[in-house]
Enzyme design. Structure first.
Site, PDB file in Angstrom:
ATOM      1  N   LYS A   1       0.842  -1.198   0.000  1.00 15.36           N
ATOM      2  CA  LYS A   1       0.000   0.000   0.000  1.00 15.36           C
ATOM      3  C   LYS A   1       0.886   1.261   0.000  1.00 15.36           C
ATOM      4  O   LYS A   1       0.599   2.245  -0.670  1.00 15.36           O
ATOM      5  CB  LYS A   1      -0.929  -0.012   1.226  1.00 15.36           C
ATOM      6  CG  LYS A   1      -2.002   1.068   1.218  1.00 15.36           C
ATOM      7  CD  LYS A   1      -1.565   2.397   1.811  1.00 15.36           C
ATOM      8  CE  LYS A   1      -2.683   3.415   1.852  1.00 15.36           C
ATOM      9  NZ  LYS A   1      -2.242   4.739   2.315  1.00 15.36           N
TER      10      LYS A   1
ATOM     11  N   HIS B   1       4.000  12.052  10.488  1.00 16.09           N
ATOM     12  CA  HIS B   1       2.655  12.063   9.939  1.00 16.09           C
ATOM     13  C   HIS B   1       1.788  13.059  10.680  1.00 16.09           C
ATOM     14  O   HIS B   1       1.033  13.813  10.095  1.00 16.09           O
ATOM     15  CB  HIS B   1       2.082  10.650  10.115  1.00 16.09           C
ATOM     16  CG  HIS B   1       1.145  10.252   9.047  1.00 16.09           C
ATOM     17  ND1 HIS B   1      -0.203  10.394   9.182  1.00 16.09           N
ATOM     18  CD2 HIS B   1       1.351   9.726   7.825  1.00 16.09           C
ATOM     19  CE1 HIS B   1      -0.784   9.959   8.096  1.00 16.09           C
ATOM     20  NE2 HIS B   1       0.126   9.547   7.248  1.00 16.09           N
TER      21      HIS B   1
ATOM     22  N   ASP C   1      -6.480   5.135 -14.848  1.00 16.69           N
ATOM     23  CA  ASP C   1      -7.406   4.261 -14.131  1.00 16.69           C
ATOM     24  C   ASP C   1      -6.681   3.687 -12.910  1.00 16.69           C
ATOM     25  O   ASP C   1      -5.954   2.700 -13.004  1.00 16.69           O
ATOM     26  CB  ASP C   1      -7.868   3.153 -15.089  1.00 16.69           C
ATOM     27  CG  ASP C   1      -8.941   2.262 -14.487  1.00 16.69           C
ATOM     28  OD1 ASP C   1      -8.989   2.136 -13.249  1.00 16.69           O
ATOM     29  OD2 ASP C   1      -9.716   1.691 -15.256  1.00 16.69           O
TER      30      ASP C   1
END
Ligand code: NAD
Length: 422
Positions: A259, A373, A275
């Site tokens: 991911k 983060h 796409d």
């Protein structure tokens, strides 16, 4: 020579950043306006899909520092997730010290599938389909003289018999070089056009005739060396290798590892109106090709103790066709990238994916992901609490200092600041 190493780019006000990008890519004032305003006219959007009622703007950030095959790129990344663009830029900076990324790709050959049911002798049908290769390819290529004229078109044929819960089926694969397109439309058209021939040969009935998103013949590869000093020393190299082996041996970690790669790949895909689902589906299926779900990247130590990263994944992305050449923002993003072909775009995506992978592993294996983060996240939380303008940074900084990055605290801080001002 144009350089993508722009010190302090992230500190510039957004308007100044736009000027830098304008200069780098030779954008016109109109293109700058399109980029700034997310220029997809409502009218145009309502012709793109069905039942249109609105638009979904996503920020585009520019990743800096990328050098790929000796050329500098500024990389537009469309994503709603904080840290992704900063992570890619940081990793690209580290890679630069050892020459940047080197990439390569295969020809853009995609697979179209034709499913045949009810063939009286599937094994014989399979062999006879292969014998009719020339006739089938000729028929397919009649469908798209433009593509054939560009050196693409149907180039190969495969056939298998699969056993299913509803009996044996013949599966024919038409291999099609789609050149600079993603290719789904041309593949589907070609598959439909050859199905009467296949029915005649097999004595069965063709059902599904559709592109496969597992584009195993359309691969992009990237590699880069990250100097141990740039990473933070030998210990960091060892920790990253441990993080990598965790992904190799554990699917729960591996999916998150992949991911992280797709954070980069998909952001470039979205910025170029490709796409994203096709590319994501293909990547994850490719990761599981060997029967076990594996990392798309490989990490090892060089003789000098530096870190070598290699990534290989299928990338069905185009620079013509679909929305890629008609979406006004995607056109500007492509101009910024300066890619001349679908293969070059795929290679850039692979380099960005490798960069994001390295950045995530390094952060996880050292300080943990949350510290970096949360800094960016704090601004979002501040905005959620209603902060605007300069107050966003003020509230975010206070929360970071207090190590309490929560919306309830953001509201309190905002209230305190407003009371103090009033
Ligand atoms: P397209 O059909 O719009 O354009 C491709 C055509 O452009 C070619 O057939 C060719 O005739 C022409 N062309 C001109 N210059 C070219 C060049 N340099 N290289 C290649 N072709 C050139 O686009 P497409 O790529 O076939 O279709 C992409 C779209 O299909 C995407 O929007 C995708 O979402 C959609 N789609 C995807 C799936 C799937 O992934 N399963 C299924 C159906 C549709």
């Amino acid at each position: 020579m144009r350089t993508s190493e722009i010190p302090g780019f992230y500190k510039l006000p957004a308007e100044e950043r736009l000027k830098v990008v304008k200069e780098f890519a030779g954008l016109t004032d109109e293109e700058v306006r399109i980029l700034r305003e997310g220029g997809l006219p409502f009218e145009q959007a309502s012709r793109m899909i069905e039942n249109v009622v609105g638009l979904m703007p996503v920020p585009i950030g520019i990743a800096t520092n990328f050098r790929i095959n000796g050329r500098d790129y500024l990389i537009p990344m469309a994503t709603e997730e904080p840290s992704v663009v900063a992570a890619a830029s940081n990793a690209a900076k580290m890679a630069r010290a050892r020459g940047g990324f080197s990439t390569e790709s295969t020809h853009p050959v995609m697979i179209g599938q034709i499913q045949v049911v009810g063939s009286p002798d599937p094994e014989r049908a399979r062999r006879e389909v292969l014998l009719a290769k020339e006739e089938i390819l000729r028929k397919a290529n009649e469908q798209d003289p433009v593509l054939v004229g560009l050196g693409g078109g149907a180039v190969g044929l495969e056939a298998r018999v699969i056993q299913t819960g509803r009996g044996p089926m013949v599966v024919v694969h038409l291999l099609i070089d789609v050149r600079d397109a993603m290719g789904a439309n041309v593949i589907n058209t070609m598959c439909e056009s050859v199905s009467p021939i296949i029915e005649r040969i097999t004595g069965g009935k063709t059902l599904l005739r559709i592109v496969s998103n597992l584009a195993i013949y359309r691969l992009a590869r990237a590699r880069a060396v990250f100097a141990k000093e740039a990473l933070g020393g030998e210990e960091v190299v060892e920790a990253i290798l441990d993080a990598y082996e965790f992904a190799v041996s554990d699917i729960f970690r591996c999916v998150t590892h992949n991911k992280g790669i797709m954070n980069g790949v998909t952001a470039v895909a979205l910025a170029t109106a490709n796409d994203t689902r096709a590319i994501e589906a293909g990547a994850h299926a490719y990761a599981a090709m060997g029967g076990t779900y594996r990392p798309l990247s490989r990490w090892s130590k060089t003789e000098d103790g530096d870190l070598l990263g290699e990534l290989e994944l299928p990338v069905a992305a185009g620079v013509v066709g679909g929305a890629t050449a008609v979406h006004p923002v995607a056109r500007v993003c492509r101009k910024i990238l300066g890619v001349g072909s679908a293969r070059e775009l795929a290679e850039v995506m692979a380099a960005v994916g490798l960069a994001n992978n390295l950045a995530a592993m390094r952060a996880l294996a050292t300080e943990g992901i949350q510290r970096g983060h949360m800094k960016l996240h704090a601004r979002n939380i501040a905005m959620m609490a209603g902060a605007e303008g300069d107050l966003v940074d003020l509230v975010a900084e206070r929360m970071i200092a207090e190590r309490k990055i929560r919306v309830d605290r953001a509201r309190e801080i905002l209230e305190e600041i407003r009371r103090g001002q009033g």
